[in-house]
Design a protein around this motif. Structure first.
Motif, mmCIF file in Angstrom:
data_model
loop_
_atom_site.group_PDB
_atom_site.id
_atom_site.type_symbol
_atom_site.label_atom_id
_atom_site.label_comp_id
_atom_site.label_asym_id
_atom_site.label_seq_id
_atom_site.Cartn_x
_atom_site.Cartn_y
_atom_site.Cartn_z
ATOM 1 N N ARG A 1 5.600 8.386 8.738
ATOM 2 C CA ARG A 1 6.302 9.617 9.121
ATOM 3 C C ARG A 1 5.910 10.035 10.525
ATOM 4 N NH1 ARG A 1 5.319 11.356 3.688
ATOM 5 N NH2 ARG A 1 3.485 12.522 4.403
ATOM 6 N N TRP A 2 4.618 9.897 10.858
ATOM 7 C CA TRP A 2 4.139 10.276 12.208
ATOM 8 C C TRP A 2 4.769 9.386 13.267
ATOM 9 C CZ3 TRP A 2 1.543 7.619 16.020
ATOM 10 C CH2 TRP A 2 1.022 8.387 17.068
ATOM 11 N N LEU A 3 4.889 8.064 12.968
ATOM 12 C CA LEU A 3 5.485 7.138 13.926
ATOM 13 C C LEU A 3 6.953 7.481 14.162
ATOM 14 C CD1 LEU A 3 5.264 4.630 15.684
ATOM 15 C CD2 LEU A 3 5.759 3.246 13.656
ATOM 16 N N ARG A 4 7.675 7.731 13.050
ATOM 17 C CA ARG A 4 9.089 8.090 13.197
ATOM 18 C C ARG A 4 9.240 9.388 13.981
ATOM 19 N NH1 ARG A 4 9.466 6.208 7.722
ATOM 20 N NH2 ARG A 4 9.268 8.353 6.987
ATOM 21 N N ASP A 10 0.864 -1.178 0.000
ATOM 22 C CA ASP A 10 0.000 0.000 0.000
ATOM 23 C C ASP A 10 0.894 1.220 0.000
ATOM 24 O OD1 ASP A 10 -1.907 1.878 0.271
ATOM 25 O OD2 ASP A 10 -2.895 0.967 2.004
ATOM 26 N N THR A 11 1.018 1.792 -1.115
ATOM 27 C CA THR A 11 1.966 2.911 -1.248
ATOM 28 C C THR A 11 1.259 4.242 -1.378
ATOM 29 O OG1 THR A 11 2.006 2.524 -3.624
ATOM 30 C CG2 THR A 11 3.706 1.449 -2.312
ATOM 31 N N GLY A 12 0.016 4.249 -0.918
ATOM 32 C CA GLY A 12 -0.720 5.498 -1.010
ATOM 33 C C GLY A 12 -0.215 6.527 -0.023
ATOM 34 N N PRO A 13 -0.723 7.715 -0.111
ATOM 35 C CA PRO A 13 -0.259 8.808 0.746
ATOM 36 C C PRO A 13 -0.546 8.589 2.234
ATOM 37 C CG PRO A 13 -2.179 9.448 -0.556
ATOM 38 C CD PRO A 13 -1.717 8.140 -1.088
ATOM 39 N N ALA A 14 -1.660 7.917 2.602
ATOM 40 C CA ALA A 14 -2.013 7.749 4.020
ATOM 41 C C ALA A 14 -0.984 6.922 4.771
ATOM 42 C CB ALA A 14 -3.405 7.138 4.143
ATOM 43 N N PRO A 15 -0.583 5.724 4.277
ATOM 44 C CA PRO A 15 0.445 4.950 4.989
ATOM 45 C C PRO A 15 1.757 5.704 5.134
ATOM 46 C CG PRO A 15 -0.717 3.570 3.440
ATOM 47 C CD PRO A 15 -1.158 4.964 3.160
ATOM 48 N N LYS A 16 2.126 6.461 4.138
ATOM 49 C CA LYS A 16 3.355 7.231 4.247
ATOM 50 C C LYS A 16 3.259 8.253 5.368
ATOM 51 C CE LYS A 16 4.930 6.829 -0.554
ATOM 52 N NZ LYS A 16 5.258 7.568 -1.783
#
Length: 350
Positions: A30-33, A20-26
């Motif tokens: 980023r939020w987790l990092r 799933d390479t959509g914008p939401a998973p990205k």
């Protein structure tokens, strides 16, 4: 014509999931990092701050114009260990008063007069107490260190032999000195004294842990100190605002704060307990019946271990029994010390 079944093609209808390479998973990654990075930075900052406070930063002492200091005749004597603050009143055989941990000669303000009829009364601040200034580097507040400090004070004021009165930690220091130097102690009075090899209450145990103990001692405020002091008394109204101020002002000094966690870590009561049988000085043990730090039953236990010792439990009195209940404590202390034939102060060396 029969219909021939279609053979299933391997993998048909079972498509492999595609990443799933959509914008939401990205955004989630980023939020987790970012969260992990911020948390790590916060913990690093928190640890660094704690270590800075524990081992580098020093709190300022509270300035206080002590009414008690204005009333008494303070004396000072220099030794290699410390410049000792003490008072000297009365005439007769010597009695030396040693306050408990975190306290000073003010603790005996209600007792000194009762003893001066037949005695020269010395009330002394040992290292880590009151207005004594420590000079010896590396002083660790162990039993040996405190016994050595007491010995240096007695030498400096010319006392070869005297009665000792010790309260709480001051009782343990007095007891150990008596065990190690029996020839120098004529009588011993222990008031709500430590010295038995039993666990401390949880009020003091956190001081034993590195960093934690330093933080507690350095960040202690007058209000938090007043709370601990309040537990040392049993009767409501025994503590006045002046009592809090008088105790807090010297307690706020950096070295006196350090003495709290160092003493809790380095006083080994297995030693004092094992040597109790070697005490030959007449010994009186006084205990507040409502002591909330140390159990009143410890008085009898201690008396059984010290040859010839007697124990008195004062009903309705707290850990600072001599301070809270002088009407009960003073006759017992004065009667026990009594006028002593042949015991006089040695040559004065102050």
């Amino acid at each position: 014509m029969p219909i021939k079944p279609v053979e299933p093609v391997e993998g048909a209808g079972l498509e492999e999931p595609t990443p799933d390479t959509g914008p939401a998973p990205k955004r989630r990654r980023r939020w987790l990092r970012w969260t992990l990075a911020v948390t790590a930075a916060f913990l690093t900052l928190l640890s660094g701050t704690a270590l800075y406070i524990a081992y580098i930063w020093q709190p300022s002492a509270t300035h206080y114009d002590s009414p008690y200091m204005a009333q008494i005749e303070s004396r000072y004597v220099d030794t290699p260990v410390a410049t000792f603050h003490y008072t000297k009143t009365g005439q007769g055989s010597p009695v030396v008063l040693i306050a408990g941990g975190g306290m000073w000669v003010y603790s005996y303000r209600n007792n000194i007069r009762a003893l001066t009829k037949d005695h020269t009364v010395y009330a002394v601040d040992l290292p880590g107490q009151g207005y004594t200034t420590l000079k010896q580097r590396g002083f660790d507040y162990s039993l040996d260190a405190m016994s050595g400090a007491l010995s240096s004070f007695l030498d400096a004021v010319g006392l070869q032999r005297s009665a000792l009165v010790g309260h709480s930690w001051g009782g343990a220091w007095s007891l150990y000195f008596t065990e190690r130097h029996p020839e120098r102690v004529s009588r011993l009075i222990l008031i709500d004294s430590t010295g038995l090899d039993i666990p401390s209450t949880w009020d003091w145990r956190p001081l034993e842990f590195p960093v934690v103990g330093e933080l507690i001692g350095k960040l202690m405020t007058k209000d938090s100190a007043a709370g601990v002091l309040g537990k040392a008394f049993a009767k409501p109204g025994s503590i006045t605002p002046q009592t809090v101020d008088e105790d807090w002002a010297p307690m706020s000094r950096p070295e006196n704060r350090r003495a709290l966690w160092m003493s809790q870590r380095n006083l080994d009561y297995s030693v004092t307990q094992n040597l109790m049988g070697q005490v030959h000085a007449p010994t009186l043990i006084l205990w507040g019946g409502s002591d909330r730090f140390d159990k009143p039953s410890e008085a009898a236990d201690m008396a059984q271990r010290i040859p010839g010792a007697t124990a008195d439990v004062l009903p309705g009195c707290g850990h600072n029994a001599h301070e809270e209940c002088p009407d009960q404590a003073n006759p017992l202390m004065a009667g026990f010390c009594g006028p002593v034939e042949g015991e006089t102060t040695a040559r004065r060396r102050e």
